[in-house]
Design an enzyme around this catalytic site. Sequence first.
Site, PDB file in Angstrom:
ATOM      1  N   GLU A 148       2.705 -56.565 -26.273  1.00 48.91           N
ATOM      2  CA  GLU A 148       1.585 -56.813 -27.108  1.00 48.91           C
ATOM      3  C   GLU A 148       0.870 -58.089 -26.772  1.00 48.91           C
ATOM      4  OE1 GLU A 148       2.259 -57.249 -31.338  1.00 48.91           O
ATOM      5  OE2 GLU A 148       0.329 -57.989 -31.845  1.00 48.91           O
ATOM      6  N   ARG A 180      18.504 -55.063 -26.469  1.00 46.96           N
ATOM      7  CA  ARG A 180      17.497 -56.431 -26.005  1.00 46.96           C
ATOM      8  C   ARG A 180      18.426 -57.478 -25.256  1.00 46.96           C
ATOM      9  NH1 ARG A 180      13.292 -57.289 -29.532  1.00 46.96           N
ATOM     10  NH2 ARG A 180      13.390 -59.331 -29.079  1.00 46.96           N
ATOM     11  N   LYS A 202       8.522 -64.045 -29.490  1.00 48.53           N
ATOM     12  CA  LYS A 202       7.102 -64.812 -29.194  1.00 48.53           C
ATOM     13  C   LYS A 202       6.786 -65.535 -30.217  1.00 48.53           C
ATOM     14  CE  LYS A 202       5.593 -60.911 -27.718  1.00 48.53           C
ATOM     15  NZ  LYS A 202       4.679 -59.679 -27.226  1.00 48.53           N
TER      16      LYS A 202
HETATM   17  P1  ATP Z   1       9.056 -60.462 -29.391  1.00 47.67           P
HETATM   18  O1  ATP Z   1      10.051 -59.935 -30.529  1.00 47.67           O
HETATM   19  O2  ATP Z   1       9.661 -61.407 -28.650  1.00 47.67           O
HETATM   20  O3  ATP Z   1       7.973 -60.971 -30.305  1.00 47.67           O
HETATM   21  P2  ATP Z   1       8.117 -57.999 -29.034  1.00 47.67           P
HETATM   22  O4  ATP Z   1       9.044 -56.826 -28.988  1.00 47.67           O
HETATM   23  O5  ATP Z   1       7.200 -57.962 -30.069  1.00 47.67           O
HETATM   24  O6  ATP Z   1       9.043 -59.226 -28.631  1.00 47.67           O
HETATM   25  P3  ATP Z   1       6.380 -56.634 -27.059  1.00 47.67           P
HETATM   26  O7  ATP Z   1       5.222 -57.159 -26.420  1.00 47.67           O
HETATM   27  O8  ATP Z   1       6.002 -55.647 -28.192  1.00 47.67           O
HETATM   28  O9  ATP Z   1       7.358 -57.904 -27.763  1.00 47.67           O
HETATM   29  O10 ATP Z   1       7.485 -56.119 -25.954  1.00 47.67           O
HETATM   30  C1  ATP Z   1       7.145 -55.274 -24.954  1.00 47.67           C
HETATM   31  C2  ATP Z   1       8.193 -54.556 -24.583  1.00 47.67           C
HETATM   32  O11 ATP Z   1       9.370 -55.517 -24.296  1.00 47.67           O
HETATM   33  C3  ATP Z   1       8.951 -53.619 -25.490  1.00 47.67           C
HETATM   34  O12 ATP Z   1       9.203 -52.297 -25.243  1.00 47.67           O
HETATM   35  C4  ATP Z   1      10.081 -54.325 -26.202  1.00 47.67           C
HETATM   36  O13 ATP Z   1      10.934 -53.607 -26.712  1.00 47.67           O
HETATM   37  C5  ATP Z   1      10.505 -55.198 -24.865  1.00 47.67           C
HETATM   38  N1  ATP Z   1      11.219 -56.256 -25.257  1.00 47.67           N
HETATM   39  C6  ATP Z   1      10.853 -57.245 -26.178  1.00 47.67           C
HETATM   40  N2  ATP Z   1      11.804 -58.199 -25.991  1.00 47.67           N
HETATM   41  C7  ATP Z   1      13.014 -57.797 -25.323  1.00 47.67           C
HETATM   42  C8  ATP Z   1      14.212 -58.454 -25.222  1.00 47.67           C
HETATM   43  N3  ATP Z   1      14.554 -59.429 -25.674  1.00 47.67           N
HETATM   44  N4  ATP Z   1      14.986 -57.495 -24.471  1.00 47.67           N
HETATM   45  C9  ATP Z   1      14.577 -56.550 -23.839  1.00 47.67           C
HETATM   46  N5  ATP Z   1      13.470 -55.911 -24.216  1.00 47.67           N
HETATM   47  C10 ATP Z   1      12.611 -56.475 -24.895  1.00 47.67           C
HETATM   48 MG    MG Z   2       6.279 -55.847 -30.496  1.00 47.42          MG
END
Ligand code: ATP
Ligand code: MG
Length: 567
Positions: free
Chosen positions: A42, A269, A279
């Site tokens: 995102e 994760r 984020k």
């Molecule tokens: P955050 O919780 O940090 O805001 P998010 O999951 O909302 O992260 P996205 O931009 O939606 O962030 O993530 C893009 C991809 O990265 C998704 O497939 C998510 O599963 C993966 N991802 C995000 N954080 C992690 C992490 N800590 N370890 C592994 N993969 C991750």
């Molecule tokens: Mg997300």
Amino acid sequence: MSDIRTNEEEGKKSLNFIEAIVEKDLSEGKNGGRVQTRFPPEPNGYLHIGHAKAICLDFGIAERYDGICNLRFDDTNPVKEDVEYVDSIKEDIEWLGFRWNEIFYASDYFQQLYDFAIQLIKEGKAYVDEQSSEVIAQQKGTPTQPGIESPYRNRPVEESLDLFTRMNQGEFEEGSMILRAKIDMASPNMHFRDPVMYRIIHHPHHRTGSTWKVYPMYDFAHGQSDYFEGVTHSLCTLEFEVHRPLYDYYIDLLKESDDYHPRQTEFNRLNLTYTVMSKRKLLQLVREGLVNGWDDPRMPTICGYRRRGFTPESIRNFIKKIGYTKYDGMIDMALLEHAVREDLNQRAPRVSAVLDPVKLIITNYPDGEVELMEAINNPEDPKTGSHKIAFTRELFIEREDFMEEAPKKFFRMTPGREVRLKNAYIVTCTGCKKNEAGEITEIYAEYDPMTKTGMPESNRKVKGTLHWVSAEHSLPAEVRLYDRLFLSENPSEEKDKELHELLNPQSLTALTNCRVEMELQHAKPYDHFQFQRLGYFNLDPDSKKGKLIFNRTVSLKDNWSKVKEKV
Ligand code: ATP
Ligand code: MG
């Protein structure tokens, strides 16, 4: 507690569980032998090291099985998203060393998703609910207690169609109504209890402007986007496991044949000690000025690590070491630093820098004479050759390398004892001068001309070797030392404290009085160096001519080896 298993050895022998799934699908001829993944960030912030784990998997699987990986921006919430983030995400993925096949945006599918929603309303599988979000939340029930059906659940199809169309025309306030899927308010999976499909948002979108006033929820966009693109393996983190039945539910309603249905698989994760990875919290650190922007070298962001001097290879090696499992855990930051050290040891030229300088005068060395000493660039990589470092009568050494009255085991500079000056001579300290406050202002020593490095006498046994720079032939520099950003091993667990209360007040120390050897006048931003005896450093992009700024990437000392012994 720290989860410090490593899959390094294991990874060489066997496949990770996702590779095993892909190989099984291929052997069964699924998807016509096609492998297609996507990385779906995102664009609401900069990428962090957790994303690197997902990136290595999504792109890595595609590479390994001759498939493709697309970059898809999951831009379904215009309020939080911005092109700044889109650009930074692309830059970071490329820096990590991956190339996407194509770039897509979830917003590319807004029309298709809208049409699909209309179809579901017509089929009696979706309805407009006019209750407040609080009431809807109260009606959700609990995993063991069924929810309560909304009074709008069985409204006529025409009514929902009319309202949904008008929702999108901007006739209604945000929050006044939503579109819900009509599934099962008693389902043991809470995500099936009439989940929200669309909400009203009046904020303009960074790509589609004000065309749309309704925006799909993650669950109503993600699977369908995978389906539209032809994704075969949709890889995401474990928290989406409970969403998978809903992911499949929408695709089943959408798909045109049984030949193709993207499959979601979840992995653990990445959580790292002494930092936060969400984020939202990283944005808070930036907004509240608790760090100096997204690329502050203390941040766990990709751009922060880049600025700090981490290499893409070290990040990828780290990810390889931790591997992919079905269990969430916490990884010790020391393992990441270990990977950085391993890589920089191979690639960083050795130079001399003195962080806390005190003058050393070689009293029997001719005034005005300059000798250019040979300094090997990298003993790990002989083909990188050597460079010259100027030796003169007046030098700088580290203040902490001198002690006026030293214990026996102090193998550095102290009156009456010999010590080696790296790449130069063996010298004997003869004394020092102090100011009124008792601070040492000058140290004196005599050199032995027969001990120049390379001469037979230079092999004389001397316990200590010190680094130094010439007082005249060196450059002033600022050096920034970094420590953990947070005091607590798992700051996300400290729910009753504000973010700023959890920070390590000593996470940044700027030393402004340092001296570095002349060789560094040619350094370019992001170049890596090993400062002898001190650690790995890189040139910060804020440096200007005449004002060099270095970041300490990692110290030389490795805590990870110690941690590993305990396992
Ligand atoms: P955050 O919780 O940090 O805001 P998010 O999951 O909302 O992260 P996205 O931009 O939606 O962030 O993530 C893009 C991809 O990265 C998704 O497939 C998510 O599963 C993966 N991802 C995000 N954080 C992690 C992490 N800590 N370890 C592994 N993969 C991750
Ligand atoms: Mg997300």
